[in-house]
Design a protein around this motif. Structure first.
Motif, PDB file in Angstrom:
ATOM      1  N   HIS A  39       0.867  -1.037  -0.040  1.00 52.09           N
ATOM      2  CA  HIS A  39       0.082   0.127  -0.017  1.00 52.09           C
ATOM      3  C   HIS A  39       1.008   1.278  -0.074  1.00 52.09           C
ATOM      4  O   HIS A  39       1.777   1.449   0.959  1.00 52.09           O
ATOM      5  CB  HIS A  39      -0.910  -0.068   1.184  1.00 52.09           C
ATOM      6  N   TYR A  40       0.873   2.212  -1.160  1.00 50.05           N
ATOM      7  CA  TYR A  40       1.662   3.155  -1.060  1.00 50.05           C
ATOM      8  C   TYR A  40       1.209   4.702  -0.929  1.00 50.05           C
ATOM      9  O   TYR A  40       1.353   5.613  -1.660  1.00 50.05           O
ATOM     10  CB  TYR A  40       2.566   2.949  -2.316  1.00 50.05           C
ATOM     11  N   GLY A  41       0.135   4.831  -0.286  1.00 50.03           N
ATOM     12  CA  GLY A  41      -0.394   5.973   0.362  1.00 50.03           C
ATOM     13  C   GLY A  41       0.335   6.373   1.571  1.00 50.03           C
ATOM     14  O   GLY A  41       1.484   5.833   2.004  1.00 50.03           O
ATOM     15  N   PRO A  42      -0.124   7.695   2.312  1.00 51.44           N
ATOM     16  CA  PRO A  42       0.698   7.958   3.476  1.00 51.44           C
ATOM     17  C   PRO A  42       0.587   6.917   4.439  1.00 51.44           C
ATOM     18  O   PRO A  42       1.474   6.960   5.412  1.00 51.44           O
ATOM     19  CB  PRO A  42       0.022   9.170   3.682  1.00 51.44           C
ATOM     20  N   MET A  43      -0.249   6.020   4.375  1.00 53.58           N
ATOM     21  CA  MET A  43      -0.427   5.079   5.633  1.00 53.58           C
ATOM     22  C   MET A  43       0.853   4.284   5.641  1.00 53.58           C
ATOM     23  O   MET A  43       1.143   3.543   6.408  1.00 53.58           O
ATOM     24  CB  MET A  43      -1.551   4.030   5.323  1.00 53.58           C
ATOM     25  N   PHE A  44       1.504   4.128   4.461  1.00 55.51           N
ATOM     26  CA  PHE A  44       2.777   3.164   4.346  1.00 55.51           C
ATOM     27  C   PHE A  44       3.653   3.482   5.479  1.00 55.51           C
ATOM     28  O   PHE A  44       4.377   2.505   5.940  1.00 55.51           O
ATOM     29  CB  PHE A  44       3.461   3.595   2.944  1.00 55.51           C
ATOM     30  N   PHE A  45       3.956   4.432   5.767  1.00 54.75           N
ATOM     31  CA  PHE A  45       4.966   5.086   6.724  1.00 54.75           C
ATOM     32  C   PHE A  45       4.581   4.444   8.215  1.00 54.75           C
ATOM     33  O   PHE A  45       5.453   3.917   9.122  1.00 54.75           O
ATOM     34  CB  PHE A  45       5.227   6.394   6.859  1.00 54.75           C
ATOM     35  N   GLY A  46       3.296   4.570   8.671  1.00 61.14           N
ATOM     36  CA  GLY A  46       3.037   3.841   9.784  1.00 61.14           C
ATOM     37  C   GLY A  46       3.188   2.425   9.735  1.00 61.14           C
ATOM     38  O   GLY A  46       3.459   1.841  10.686  1.00 61.14           O
ATOM     39  N   PHE A  47       2.643   1.788   8.431  1.00 61.50           N
ATOM     40  CA  PHE A  47       3.018   0.377   8.337  1.00 61.50           C
ATOM     41  C   PHE A  47       4.372  -0.073   8.542  1.00 61.50           C
ATOM     42  O   PHE A  47       4.719  -1.152   9.069  1.00 61.50           O
ATOM     43  CB  PHE A  47       2.372  -0.052   7.200  1.00 61.50           C
ATOM     44  N   LEU A  48       5.210   0.849   7.937  1.00 60.22           N
ATOM     45  CA  LEU A  48       6.803   0.623   8.274  1.00 60.22           C
ATOM     46  C   LEU A  48       7.077   0.712   9.656  1.00 60.22           C
ATOM     47  O   LEU A  48       7.950  -0.351  10.162  1.00 60.22           O
ATOM     48  CB  LEU A  48       7.627   1.371   7.314  1.00 60.22           C
ATOM     49  N   GLU A  49       6.451   1.553  10.463  1.00 62.56           N
ATOM     50  CA  GLU A  49       6.963   1.501  11.879  1.00 62.56           C
ATOM     51  C   GLU A  49       6.352   0.357  12.609  1.00 62.56           C
ATOM     52  O   GLU A  49       6.942  -0.342  13.658  1.00 62.56           O
ATOM     53  CB  GLU A  49       6.192   2.783  12.415  1.00 62.56           C
ATOM     54  N   LYS A  50       5.358  -0.311  12.095  1.00 65.60           N
ATOM     55  CA  LYS A  50       4.647  -1.370  12.735  1.00 65.60           C
ATOM     56  C   LYS A  50       5.668  -2.473  12.316  1.00 65.60           C
ATOM     57  O   LYS A  50       5.798  -3.567  13.111  1.00 65.60           O
ATOM     58  CB  LYS A  50       3.297  -1.590  12.322  1.00 65.60           C
ATOM     59  N   LEU A  51       6.014  -2.643  11.128  1.00 63.16           N
ATOM     60  CA  LEU A  51       6.870  -3.565  10.594  1.00 63.16           C
ATOM     61  C   LEU A  51       8.185  -3.677  11.513  1.00 63.16           C
ATOM     62  O   LEU A  51       8.616  -4.746  11.788  1.00 63.16           O
ATOM     63  CB  LEU A  51       7.220  -3.322   9.111  1.00 63.16           C
ATOM     64  N   ALA A  52       8.696  -2.583  11.759  1.00 64.04           N
ATOM     65  CA  ALA A  52       9.777  -2.372  12.548  1.00 64.04           C
ATOM     66  C   ALA A  52       9.895  -3.117  14.167  1.00 64.04           C
ATOM     67  O   ALA A  52      10.511  -3.858  14.310  1.00 64.04           O
ATOM     68  CB  ALA A  52      10.399  -1.056  12.686  1.00 64.04           C
ATOM     69  N   ARG A  53       8.774  -2.798  14.564  1.00 61.14           N
ATOM     70  CA  ARG A  53       8.356  -3.365  15.915  1.00 61.14           C
ATOM     71  C   ARG A  53       8.008  -4.884  15.808  1.00 61.14           C
ATOM     72  O   ARG A  53       8.611  -5.735  16.694  1.00 61.14           O
ATOM     73  CB  ARG A  53       6.806  -2.963  16.478  1.00 61.14           C
TER      74      ARG A  53
END
Length: 265
Positions: free
Chosen positions: A242-256
């Motif tokens: 998903h390459y909208g603005p939500m992408f960055f929150g998803f990356l943070e969740k992935l890091a966790r």
């Protein structure tokens, strides 16, 4: 307004948009992030975030449009992406719809560029610039979090992975999760699973289809079936894809998620 689009050529669009149809999830996400969710009157079958969008009529898939339904909605702007939607964008322009197509990003910075482009189009440049700046800072804070090799796989009716030229590979590399197929000059392709075993990544990262249940268990089952013994992490579906603005929150969740996986290893 009159403008020139690299794919679509000369466009003449209204100066202000009050009835918008979004045919791509990333654009639906961006419209809500910019505070324009109440102007949406139609969506694609793949636009399912945020939840209020589910109440809107489904106008299209990624490549096919219900033209009569779209006409009945009387949109003053129809938004698409390029890439797989290129042909659809050209057809809708020929049908006389007021359309605009946003490029498929090749890095997370392209997601921010698209946000700025929408801000210009929608007369929300200050808001879009502020949001892009905030997201850029969050992205920068994730740099070098890990030092691992990773095999990433998403379920698109079968296994698909990433090589050079994809925004997903660039994002993973930014986190310090080096995709094992960066030497392959294809953005997305079907992997050789035996080659995955041979390259022995430090982590198997799996993204299921959206709406699936127990994604981590599914990823672990796939690893067992394939005889892989490396650690496994999973997204909740349609997150890195998903390459909208939500992408960055998803990356943070992935890091966790990855930190949790490493802590359990």
């Amino acid at each position: 307004m009159r403008l020139f689009h690299e794919l679509l050529g000369p466009l003449e669009l209204p100066d202000r948009f009050s009835r918008i149809v979004s045919l791509a999830p990333n654009l639906t996400d961006a419209l809500f992030a910019l505070g324009l969710g109440d102007r949406l009157v139609g969506r694609s079958a793949f636009c399912h975030r945020p939840a209020p969008v589910l109440a809107l009529p489904v106008v299209a898939s990624y490549t096919k449009t219900r033209l009569e339904l779209l006409r009945s909605l009387k949109p003053d702007l129809v938004l698409l992406s390029t890439g797989v939607q290129r042909g659809q964008a050209l057809r809708l322009k020929e049908e006389g719809f007021p359309i605009y197509a946003v490029p498929l990003p090749t890095s997370p910075y392209g997601i921010l560029e698209n946000l700025s482009t929408l801000g210009h189009l929608l007369d929300l440049e200050e808001k879009a610039t502020a949001l892009a700046h905030e997201l850029a800072l969050r992205y920068a804070a994730l740099r070098g979090r890990f030092d691992l090799t990773v095999y990433f796989e998403m379920d698109l009716g079968g296994p698909i992975t990433v090589g050079r030229g994809s925004y997903i590979a660039q994002a993973l590399l930014h986190l310090g999760l080096k995709p094992i197929f960066l030497d392959v000059p294809q953005a997305y392709f079907t992997p050789d699973l035996e080659e995955v075993r041979r390259r022995a990544p430090d982590l198997f990262l799996y993204e299921p289809k959206p709406w699936g249940k127990n994604p981590l268990e599914k990823a672990r089952a796939l690893a067992r079936e394939r005889g892989w013994d490396f650690p496994v992490a999973a997204t909740d579906g349609d997150e890195l894809a998903h390459y909208g603005p939500m992408f960055f929150g998803f990356l943070e969740k992935l890091a966790r998620r990855v930190e949790e996986t490493l802590g359990q290893a």
